[in-house]
Structures are given as structure tokens and as C-alpha cells.
Design a protein around this motif. Structure first.
Motif, PDB file in Angstrom:
ATOM      1  N   ASP A 161       1.041  -0.985   0.054  1.00  0.00           N
ATOM      2  CA  ASP A 161       0.012   0.117  -0.253  1.00  0.00           C
ATOM      3  C   ASP A 161       1.038   1.591  -0.006  1.00  0.00           C
ATOM      4  O   ASP A 161       0.514   2.367  -0.512  1.00  0.00           O
ATOM      5  CB  ASP A 161      -0.787  -0.127   1.399  1.00  0.00           C
TER       6      ASP A 161
ATOM      7  N   THR B  53      -6.029   1.320  -7.301  1.00  0.00           N
ATOM      8  CA  THR B  53      -5.310   0.394  -8.419  1.00  0.00           C
ATOM      9  C   THR B  53      -4.969  -0.661  -6.762  1.00  0.00           C
ATOM     10  O   THR B  53      -5.602   0.146  -5.278  1.00  0.00           O
ATOM     11  CB  THR B  53      -3.734   0.996  -7.946  1.00  0.00           C
ATOM     12  N   THR B  54      -5.297  -2.075  -7.502  1.00  0.00           N
ATOM     13  CA  THR B  54      -5.162  -3.385  -6.387  1.00  0.00           C
ATOM     14  C   THR B  54      -3.910  -4.308  -7.148  1.00  0.00           C
ATOM     15  O   THR B  54      -3.139  -3.449  -8.271  1.00  0.00           O
ATOM     16  CB  THR B  54      -6.326  -3.856  -6.598  1.00  0.00           C
ATOM     17  N   TRP B  55      -3.065  -4.655  -6.097  1.00  0.00           N
ATOM     18  CA  TRP B  55      -2.012  -5.985  -6.244  1.00  0.00           C
ATOM     19  C   TRP B  55      -2.225  -7.182  -6.417  1.00  0.00           C
ATOM     20  O   TRP B  55      -3.535  -7.379  -5.250  1.00  0.00           O
ATOM     21  CB  TRP B  55      -1.260  -5.421  -5.906  1.00  0.00           C
ATOM     22  N   SER B  56      -2.148  -8.381  -7.298  1.00  0.00           N
ATOM     23  CA  SER B  56      -2.232  -9.635  -6.871  1.00  0.00           C
ATOM     24  C   SER B  56      -0.742 -10.252  -7.239  1.00  0.00           C
ATOM     25  O   SER B  56       0.074  -9.876  -7.506  1.00  0.00           O
ATOM     26  CB  SER B  56      -3.374  -9.964  -7.565  1.00  0.00           C
TER      27      SER B  56
END
Length: 486
Positions: free
Chosen positions: A442, A481-484
Motif C-alpha cells: 500500500d 489501484t489493486t495488487w495481486s
């Protein structure tokens, strides 16, 4: 179901069914490190291999007493009966007490073992803590005519012993060949035969580590300590004796001779040995400039490494080879293991989110049986890992709704993965080990957002591409925005 385990026994050169002397109790002795320098990868491979054996036998319900010693005296340079004590020499060079050297490198060894998730042994005796027991063994061998005393030192009479018992029974080498290939060593004039080895050595005035005995102020021979400690904690005969392949010709051969001379039997019924390490096909050695320590492998801080690898990746890499086969380090092999380990752990991470879905299209019990069959066949970890990749394929297919599984088989699949991946192979999910990871990501994504607001697109792209290289994908949308994990 009850499992029949088969073990390759160096003593008989065959695979034999493992039948403990006093089931469910199992006695296992493994020669530990000489603590005069940092633990090397050969050490790590041996102890990871025996950790697997310890874990599996415990899983099967055996009550294992695992003894792994610390050699803190008596191990001379060249592994022979001459030269300085390795620990004393290091202490003199560093202007320290020998026990400061022992403390430093024992602590380092334990740190490395914890990093590799190697379980501690049941008992970890030291050579210096068992001087009395070693002196008593020497007395027995003298009384039985298996040893003789010269000028305060005591030697084992190999040729006399060989008249009634095959000295080379463990190594498979004949006494004549051994005699022909043995060079004359220091102290040879005191010995009756070229192959005789020291049980007790009279100390020179400058020798730092020495103790009183009936024969002289001196110190025990290297081979004696393991016989004394294994006897004290496991008895005259026990189930498994282990160590590296390099210990067979001298150290373990002499242990067998000492035990038979004292008690009329080999100390262990099953002798188990791990094979050597190579680097790009060459033997790992300092002289060739191709050796590296575990912490260098983790950090990548070595000229022959392209990058560093996590401790669990290294453990996985080692377990991908059978303990009796040569293990060859190369950058390509390590990178392939890293990908394989991530694939296994990604599937492991999906386990808890899986849902049962009606009539099953897959039966897990045959897969479970094959996992046991692999380990029952001389602890064959590479075959087990291949079966776990099949389990991973099933997990991914269920997760992607490409395969149906019912409650019973889903529960068995979860049991299989937890039992073999974490419980027996001892692999930890490093991806899930840090609760701080989401906060770190983050923070990085906020830095990227600030760069985009400031129209610093070069930095924004650099952050995105950098995260992608280490396995994290960013996805931009209207909501943010997202993360994976990739």
C-alpha cells in the motif's frame, strides 16, 4: 493404513525394510558439525535430509530420540591423528578462548538450522561434555586387547581387530588395499600399524584443550566421541546412524570398529548417508573458488550467483534431489526451483478458499497413497514433490471451477497438503509469513500515485515494472489501484 518403510543401508548396500529394535521407539544418531567455522551448504543438506527422516518417522507414530552432536574438541587438521585441533588453531589466530570460538559458531549453526526450518534434535551433546565417557570406552578397549598405550597416547589396533572382524565392512574396502593406499603420517613411529588410529592423544605443552586421564594429560580422538555419546544416549545398538558420505571411509568405519571391540556389535543397524554437493558439475571447494555459505546464497552476495534465494527456496531445491544423489547447484537450477516453489505455495495459499461442489470428479486417496509410497521408498522426496505438483494442479482446477470436488475429497486434499508440504517437507509459505506485506505494498502504491499526480510517469512505470519482476501485478481502474500475486 500401516506404512512399511524401506531404507537404503550402507552396511548391506541394499534397501531393507525398516524394523526398529524396540518399536515404537527409534534411536537415531547423526554426526554434527565441528564448530570452528561457519556452517556450509554441505552441512545444511545433510541436516535437512535427516530433518525429513525425523519428521516422517515421527509422523508415522514412532517416538524418535534424535541425537546430533556438536564436535567442540579432538578434531585435528586433516581429520587424522596429527596437527592442531581445528578449534584451538582458530582460537589462537583470533586471540580468543577456544570456547569463545565454539560459542560463536554453535550459535551461527543453530541460526542457520532455524532459518532452514530444521527441527532441533532431541539431544545435542558435546564432545567436551563427555570426556569421562570417552575415557571409560578407552579403558574397555585396552582391557579387551583391542588397543595399546604408547608414551601416554592410546591407539586402536586395526590389524589385530581385522583378524576376527572385517575392518572395511562399512566402506566395502579390503584391509590390504587400505594398507597399500595409506601414506605415513606424523606419530607413525608410535603406532604398530599404518591404519591404527588414536583413541587418546597425549597433549603437547602448547595444546590448549586437554584433560587428565590414566595415561596422560591429553584429549580424545575424533572418532571416539561419537561412539561414547551414541552409547550413552542410545545404547550399545540403535536403529539409524547418519552423516555425509565423506564420513564413511574413516570416521564411521572407526566408529563401527570401536563399538564392535567394546560390545560385540555394530552401533547401528541402518547406516544412512547423504551425497555430496557440486557447483556447475564441479565439487564445491574453497580451493576452486566455487564455494558459498548459506547467507551468501540468501543475499546473492557471491560472484557465481546471479541473485539471492529465500531459505525455503533453498530447502525446496535440496529436497527436489534424493538425499543419496549428488546435488548440483547452478543459477538455472536455483531459478527453476524458485518457480516451482512459488507454484506449489501459490496453490497452498488457495486451499482455504476452495469450496466443495456436488459430485466429485477427482479422488484424492490414490494421490495420498502415492505420497506415502514415495517416502516409504527410502524417503524419496523428489517423487513426493512430483505428486504434490499434481495436487497443486487439482487445487488450481477446483479454484478455477474447472473441476468438481465433494466435501470428503476436499478435506482429504487439505490434509494431504498440510501433512506433506509443511509437516514432513518442512516448507513454510514465505508469502503468507509476513502480515506487514499488504501495508508495504500500500505504501509503495501510494508513492506511485503521487508520482502519477506529479506527472512523473517514468517513476510510476518503474515502480509498476519493478513490482512485476518480483511477482506482484498492479491493476489500475476508476476505483483505484489493486495488487495481486502473479
Amino acid at each position: 493404513m500401516e506404512q512399511k518403510v524401506f531404507v537404503y543401508n550402507t552396511l548391506t548396500r541394499t534397501k531393507e525394510e525398516f524394523i526398529p529394535l524396540d518399536a515404537p521407539y527409534v534411536g537415531m544418531y547423526v554426526c554434527g558439525p565441528t564448530v570452528y567455522s561457519d556452517a556450509h551448504l554441505g552441512n545444511a543438506r545433510t541436516y535437512i535430509s535427516f530433518d525429513l527422516i525425523f519428521r516422517y518417522l515421527t509422523h508415522l507414530g514412532y517416538k524418535v530420540r534424535y541425537v546430533r552432536n556438536i564436535t567442540d574438541a579432538g578434531h585435528l587438521e586433516g581429520d587424522a591423528d596429527e596437527g592442531e585441533d581445528k578449534i584451538s588453531k582458530k582460537a589462537k589466530l583470533a586471540k580468543l578462548e577456544p570456547m569463545e570460538i565454539v560459542q560463536k559458531y554453535s550459535t551461527g549453526f543453530h541460526d542457520i538450522m532455524r532459518t532452514f526450518n530444521v527441527l532441533p534434535p532431541s539431544i545435542e551433546p558435546t564432545a567436551t561434555g563427555h570426556i569421562i565417557e570417552q575415557i571409560e570406552l578407552v579403558k574397555i578397549m585396552l582391557a579387551k586387547g583391542a588397543a595399546y598405550e604408547v608414551n601416554g597416547s592410546v591407539y586402536f589396533d586395526v590389524e589385530k581387530y581385522n583378524q576376527t572382524t572385517d575392518y572395511g565392512i562399512l566402506s566395502g574396502r579390503h584391509l590390504e588395499d587400505l594398507l597399500n593406499n595409506t601414506r605415513t603420517l606424523g606419530g607413525q613411529d608410535e603406532k604398530r600399524g599404518k591404519l591404527d588410529f588414536a583413541l587418546w592423544i597425549k597433549a603437547k605443552p602448547e595444546h590448549l584443550m586437554k584433560w587428565p586421564s590414566p595415561w596422560s594429560i591429553g584429549f580424545p580422538g575424533w572418532h571416539l566421541e561419537c561412539s561414547a555419546m551414541s552409547h550413552k544416549y542410545l545404547g550399545e545398538q540403535f536403529d539409524i546412524h547418519g552423516g555425509g558420505l565423506d564420513l564413511i571411509p574413516t570416521h564411521h568405519t572407526n566408529e563401527v570398529a570401536q563399538n564392535i571391540a567394546c560390545y560385540g556389535k555394530s552401533p547401528a543397524r541402518y547406516w544412512v548417508h547423504t551425497n555430496m554437493l557440486t557447483v556447475n558439475g564441479q565439487k564445491m571447494s574453497k580451493s576452486l573458488g566455487n564455494s558459498f555459505l548459506p547467507h551468501e546464497l540468501f543475499s546473492g552476495d557471491n560472484a557465481i550467483l546471479n541473485k539471492g534465494y529465500s531459505p525455503m527456496t533453498v530447502r525446496f531445491f535440496m529436497l527436489q534431489a534424493h538425499y543419496r544423489s549428488t546435488l548440483d547447484f547452478s543459477n538455472d537450477a536455483m531459478e527453476a526451483s524458485e518457480k516451482g516453489f512459488k507454484r506449489l505455495m501459490n496453490a497452498f495459499s488457495l486451499l482455504e478458499s476452495l469450496q466443495a461442489s456436488g459430485t466429485t470428479e477427482v479422488e484424492i486417496q490414490p494421490l495420498m497413497d502415492r505420497c506415502y509410497e514415495a517416502l516409504n521408498d527410502d524417503f524419496n522426496s523428489p517423487i513426493l514433490i512430483a505428486e504434490l505438483f499434481e495436487a497443486s494442479r487439482i487445487i488450481n482446477s477446483v479454484h478455477d471451477n474447472k473441476l468438481k470436488i465433494d466435501e470428503v475429497n476436499l478435506a482429504l486434499l487439505k490434509t494431504l497438503m498440510h501433512t506433506f508440504v509443511t509437516g514432513i517437507l518442512g516448507l513454510l509459505n514465505e508469502q503468507a509469513s509476513s502480515d506487514e506485506l499488504p501495508h508495504v505494498l500500500d505504501f509503495i502504491m501510494n508513492l506511485r500515485s503521487e508520482a502519477k499526480i506529479n506527472r512523473d510517469y517514468a517513476t510510476s512505470d518503474k515502480i509498476r515494472d519493478g513490482l512485476q519482476k518480483i511477482g506482484f501485478q498492479l491493476k489500475d481502474s476508476k476505483e483505484g489501484t489493486t495488487w495481486s500475486k502473479i
